[in-house]
Write an enzyme that holds these catalytic residues in place. Structure first.
Site, PDB file in Angstrom:
ATOM      1  N   THR A  64       0.825  -1.208   0.000  1.00 36.74           N
ATOM      2  CA  THR A  64       0.000   0.000   0.000  1.00 36.74           C
ATOM      3  C   THR A  64       0.861   1.260   0.000  1.00 36.74           C
ATOM      4  O   THR A  64       1.931   1.283   0.594  1.00 36.74           O
ATOM      5  CB  THR A  64      -0.919  -0.010   1.239  1.00 36.74           C
ATOM      6  OG1 THR A  64      -1.864  -1.043   1.072  1.00 36.74           O
ATOM      7  CG2 THR A  64      -1.654   1.299   1.430  1.00 36.74           C
ATOM      8  N   GLY A 116     -10.107  -4.733   0.875  1.00 33.35           N
ATOM      9  CA  GLY A 116      -9.405  -4.581   2.149  1.00 33.35           C
ATOM     10  C   GLY A 116      -9.819  -3.327   2.904  1.00 33.35           C
ATOM     11  O   GLY A 116     -10.897  -2.761   2.685  1.00 33.35           O
ATOM     12  N   THR A 155      -1.233   0.652   6.419  1.00 30.92           N
ATOM     13  CA  THR A 155      -0.837  -0.461   5.562  1.00 30.92           C
ATOM     14  C   THR A 155      -0.757  -1.707   6.423  1.00 30.92           C
ATOM     15  O   THR A 155      -0.406  -1.628   7.597  1.00 30.92           O
ATOM     16  CB  THR A 155       0.516  -0.207   4.865  1.00 30.92           C
ATOM     17  OG1 THR A 155       0.819  -1.341   4.039  1.00 30.92           O
ATOM     18  CG2 THR A 155       1.655  -0.001   5.855  1.00 30.92           C
ATOM     19  N   GLY A 186      -5.312  -6.097   5.905  1.00 31.60           N
ATOM     20  CA  GLY A 186      -6.492  -5.254   5.921  1.00 31.60           C
ATOM     21  C   GLY A 186      -7.637  -5.714   6.798  1.00 31.60           C
ATOM     22  O   GLY A 186      -8.323  -4.893   7.419  1.00 31.60           O
TER      23      GLY A 186
HETATM   24  N1  ASP Z   1      -3.905  -3.053   3.612  1.00 37.38           N
HETATM   25  C1  ASP Z   1      -3.902  -3.605   2.275  1.00 37.38           C
HETATM   26  C2  ASP Z   1      -5.026  -4.585   2.144  1.00 37.38           C
HETATM   27  O1  ASP Z   1      -5.247  -5.371   3.045  1.00 37.38           O
HETATM   28  C3  ASP Z   1      -2.640  -4.300   1.928  1.00 37.38           C
HETATM   29  C4  ASP Z   1      -1.392  -3.500   2.101  1.00 37.38           C
HETATM   30  O2  ASP Z   1      -1.259  -2.716   3.029  1.00 37.38           O
HETATM   31  O3  ASP Z   1      -0.498  -3.668   1.280  1.00 37.38           O
HETATM   32  O4  ASP Z   1      -5.657  -4.593   1.105  1.00 37.38           O
END
Ligand code: ASP
Length: 239
Positions: free
Chosen positions: A104, A134, A155, A158
Site C-alpha cells: 500500500t 481490504g 498499511t 487489511g
Molecule cells: N492493507 C492492504 C489490504 O489489506 C494491503 C497492504 O497494506 O499492502 O488490502
C-alpha cells in the site's frame, strides 16, 4: 494480483476540514485510483463506488483508463506464484494468509491553513480472494482525517485494520482521551491490532504537525518532510 491473476485496486481520500471522503474499491481499469477516489469526494454525494460502476464513473470524469494488463508486472506475477505455492504447501484454506507482503501507498499532510488530509492506495494483498476488498477504501479503517485530531493512512493485513477500525480509533483516542498521536498509534497498532494477530502499521500527522509512524512489523518504507523541505527516509522499525 488476486487469485485469478487480475489486478483489482482500492483507494481512498479524506479531507479533515469537512470530513468529506471518497473511495473506490475493486477497480480494474483506472490508471490512478487515488484520483478517482478524490473525484468521488469532490464531484459526487457518494463516498464509495465499487468495481465496474467506479470504472465507469472514472471514465465519465475523463480520468486516464488503461487495460488491466498495465498493472501486471513480472514481479507481481512471481509473487502471486510464490504465494499460491506456499498456500498449497501449508494447505491453507484461506488464501489471505499472512505470507503475502504489503504494497500500500499512503500519504498524510497538514497544510499551512491547518487542514489535514489522508490518501491511501493499494492493489491489496497478493493472492487475495476474487472480489475481496481490504481496509484501504473503508473510511475509518485504512484512512481517516479530521482537523480536530489527525490524518492517518494504514498499511497491513487489511481484515485486522477493518475489524479494529484502526484509523478512526487513533483519532478517537486523541479526541476522547486526549492522547498524543504517538501514544494513540502505539496502542492501536502494537496492542489492539497485534493482539488479534494482525500485522502492519500507520503513518499519521496531527493538527500541530507532530508525526507518528508506528508499525508492529520489522519494517515499513516511510518518509516525512517538513515545510523547509527536510526529508527523513526510513525502512526498519528500530531506525
Ligand atoms: N492493507 C492492504 C489490504 O489489506 C494491503 C497492504 O497494506 O499492502 O488490502
Amino acid at each position: 494480483l488476486d487469485e485469478k491473476g487480475e489486478a483489482s485496486l482500492d483507494a481512498s481520500f479524506m479531507s479533515g476540514k469537512n470530513l468529506n471522503a471518497g473511495a473506490v474499491a475493486g477497480v480494474k481499469k483506472i490508471k490512478n485510483p487515488i484520483i478517482a477516489a478524490y473525484s468521488v469526494m469532490k464531484n459526487t454525494p457518494q463516498v464509495l463506488l465499487i468495481s465496474e460502476g467506479a470504472d465507469k464513473f472514472a471514465k465519465e470524469q475523463g480520468l486516464h483508463m488503461v487495460d488491466n494488463s498495465y498493472f501486471i508486472t513480472q514481479r507481481r506475477k512471481a509473487q502471486l506464484l510464490k504465494n499460491k505455492n506456499l498456500v498449497q504447501q501449508k494447505n491453507k484454506k484461506d488464501s489471505s494468509s499472512s505470507i503475502s507482503k504489503f504494497g500500500t501507498v499512503g500519504c498524510v499532510a497538514l497544510d499551512k491553513n491547518g487542514n489535514l488530509s489522508a490518501g491511501t492506495s493499494t492493489g491489496g494483498r497478493s493472492n487475495k480472494k476474487w472480489g475481496r476488498v481490504g481496509d484501504v477504501p473503508i473510511i475509518g479503517a485504512g484512512n481517516y482525517a479530521n482537523n480536530n485530531t489527525c490524518a492517518i493512512s494504514a498499511t497491513g493485513w487489511g481484515e485486522f485494520f477493518i475489524r479494529n477500525v484502526v484509523a478512526h480509533d487513533i483519532s478517537a483516542l486523541m479526541e476522547y482521551k486526549g492522547l498524543k498521536i504517538s501514544e494513540a498509534s502505539k496502542i492501536v497498532i502494537n496492542e489492539k491490532v497485534a493482539k488479534l494477530g494482525g500485522d502492519g502499521g500507520v503513518i499519521g500527522i496531527d493538527r500541530n504537525g507532530n508525526i507518528a509512524m508506528e508499525m508492529n512489523t520489522n519494517g515499513m518504507y516511510r518518509a516525512h518532510m517538513n515545510s523547509k523541505g527536510d526529508i527523513v527516509v526510513k525502512i526498519y522499525s528500530d531506525e
